[in-house]
Design a protein around this motif. Structure first.
Motif, PDB file in Angstrom:
ATOM      1  N   SER A 112       0.837  -1.198   0.000  1.00 51.46           N
ATOM      2  CA  SER A 112       0.000   0.000   0.000  1.00 51.46           C
ATOM      3  C   SER A 112       0.872   1.247   0.000  1.00 51.46           C
ATOM      4  N   ALA A 113       0.282   2.356  -0.467  1.00 49.28           N
ATOM      5  CA  ALA A 113       0.976   3.640  -0.454  1.00 49.28           C
ATOM      6  C   ALA A 113       1.261   4.081   0.972  1.00 49.28           C
ATOM      7  N   ILE A 145       1.116   3.049  -4.972  1.00 47.89           N
ATOM      8  CA  ILE A 145       2.414   2.908  -4.307  1.00 47.89           C
ATOM      9  C   ILE A 145       3.449   3.822  -4.967  1.00 47.89           C
ATOM     10  N   ALA A 146       3.435   3.862  -6.297  1.00 47.40           N
ATOM     11  CA  ALA A 146       4.395   4.699  -7.028  1.00 47.40           C
ATOM     12  C   ALA A 146       4.183   6.180  -6.750  1.00 47.40           C
ATOM     13  N   ALA A 148       3.204   7.399  -3.839  1.00 46.19           N
ATOM     14  CA  ALA A 148       3.323   7.673  -2.405  1.00 46.19           C
ATOM     15  C   ALA A 148       4.493   8.609  -2.112  1.00 46.19           C
ATOM     16  N   PRO A 149       4.351   9.489  -1.128  1.00 48.12           N
ATOM     17  CA  PRO A 149       5.477  10.343  -0.728  1.00 48.12           C
ATOM     18  C   PRO A 149       6.690   9.496  -0.335  1.00 48.12           C
ATOM     19  N   GLY A 150       7.833   9.843  -0.895  1.00 49.25           N
ATOM     20  CA  GLY A 150       9.059   9.125  -0.582  1.00 49.25           C
ATOM     21  C   GLY A 150       9.412   8.016  -1.534  1.00 49.25           C
ATOM     22  N   ALA A 151       8.453   7.583  -2.386  1.00 46.09           N
ATOM     23  CA  ALA A 151       8.741   6.500  -3.329  1.00 46.09           C
ATOM     24  C   ALA A 151       9.798   6.950  -4.330  1.00 46.09           C
ATOM     25  N   HIS A 152      10.839   6.158  -4.480  1.00 43.77           N
ATOM     26  CA  HIS A 152      11.977   6.518  -5.327  1.00 43.77           C
ATOM     27  C   HIS A 152      11.963   5.750  -6.641  1.00 43.77           C
ATOM     28  N   LEU A 181       4.196  -2.754 -13.200  1.00 44.21           N
ATOM     29  CA  LEU A 181       5.171  -1.925 -12.497  1.00 44.21           C
ATOM     30  C   LEU A 181       5.739  -0.842 -13.413  1.00 44.21           C
ATOM     31  N   VAL A 182       5.917  -1.168 -14.681  1.00 43.08           N
ATOM     32  CA  VAL A 182       6.396  -0.175 -15.655  1.00 43.08           C
ATOM     33  C   VAL A 182       5.375   0.944 -15.806  1.00 43.08           C
ATOM     34  N   LEU A 183       4.113   0.588 -15.979  1.00 43.65           N
ATOM     35  CA  LEU A 183       3.069   1.594 -16.145  1.00 43.65           C
ATOM     36  C   LEU A 183       2.898   2.432 -14.881  1.00 43.65           C
ATOM     37  N   ALA A 184       2.921   1.779 -13.723  1.00 47.52           N
ATOM     38  CA  ALA A 184       2.783   2.509 -12.460  1.00 47.52           C
ATOM     39  C   ALA A 184       3.928   3.494 -12.280  1.00 47.52           C
TER      40      ALA A 184
END
Length: 287
Positions: A112-113, A145-146, A148-152, A181-184
């Motif tokens: 989750s985000a 998830i992508a 979300a704050p902090g996601a790198h 995952l690529v699209l996100a």
């Protein structure tokens, strides 16, 4: 730490590919202190000290101590921390918070985000987080998830994903989660995701699985030993021939030549620009 080792560390850091574009991400068990410097000075673009996978619950504190001791000696690396649902997650973050050696954390079993944002917040709001997506739920939540704050960058925990879903370790079966995952990542404004590791020392299989990931738009790969980074770096970099094509295409375009005239031209222009950008990251020259 002796002066020679410090000099080698400094030299290696000066040439290291930054995490936003890193191709090879080497996982090193936090229980194997003898491998820390070997990995750090090796070919991997980035190193992840692993405090989660295959570490017995009774040895979690020992793993943390090893990481902190290495950081205290001047080492720098990413760290894989335990997932939010375990009692070890909070202890991991308390131990790592404020440590100057932590370049970022990889969050195991992200679903989750909120798990990403709370991890980022607990580390002071400035430490980047790589969510490791390892389940069906995680794949379905990949876009949030992508964002979300902090996601790198996103990473694919392919082994646990297969255990969760019963999926075969074949290209056609892995195409859906990799594409998600690529699209996100694209929607979230992140660099292309990091593929899961290839288990084993057969380089032909590593090349095959790397090629499958590259075709789908992934831009990096986890690895498990000191030999894999060289192969991964090669496979996830544009080839000299690709760079030569891209440079030629862009030169003709800039000169107003007859190269942009049909519906395929804009995709080709975007591809040429992407290839030249990635070539600059990895210092690939055209033939």
């Amino acid at each position: 730490m002796n002066a020679e080792l410090e000099a080698r560390r400094v030299e290696r850091e000066s040439s290291r590919v930054i995490s936003a574009h890193a191709r090879s991400w080497q996982l090193v068990s936090a229980l194997r202190v003898e491998d820390f410097d070997v990995a750090h000075l090796g070919r991997a673009d980035q190193v992840i000290l692993d405090m989660e996978d295959a570490i017995d619950d009774r040895l979690k504190q020992q793993a943390r101590d090893h990481v902190l001791e290495w950081f205290a000696g001047g080492g720098k690396a990413w760290v894989r921390v335990n997932d939010v649902t375990t009692p070890f997650w909070s202890d991991d973050l308390s131990a790592l918070a404020g440590s100057p050696g932590v370049l970022g954390v990889m969050l195991a079993k992200t679903e989750s985000a909120e798990q990403v944002s709370v991890t980022h917040h607990r580390l002071g709001g400035h430490v980047p987080v790589i969510p490791l997506v390892e389940s069906a739920l995680g794949i379905e939540e990949a876009t949030s998830i992508a964002r979300a704050p902090g996601a790198h960058r996103l990473a694919f925990g392919s082994g646990d994903y297969r255990k969760d879903t019963g999926t075969a370790n074949e290209a056609v079966a892995m195409a859906y989660p990799r594409t998600r995952l690529v699209l996100a990542s694209r929607i979230g404004g992140l660099t292309g995701p990091i593929d899961g590791p290839t288990v084993g020392s057969v380089h032909s299989l590593l090349r095959e699985q790397s090629e499958d990931a590259v075709v789908l738009g992934m831009t990096g790969k986890l690895c498990l030993d000191h030999e894999q980074p060289a192969v991964i770096n090669e496979e996830f970099s544009p080839s000299p021939a690709d760079v030569a094509w891209a440079v030629d295409f862009l030169e003709k375009f800039e000169a107003g030549g007859r190269v942009i005239r049909d519906g395929s031209d804009k995709p080709r222009l975007a591809r040429a620009e992407l290839i030249t950008r990635r070539a600059s990251y990895f210092h690939v020259d055209p033939r």
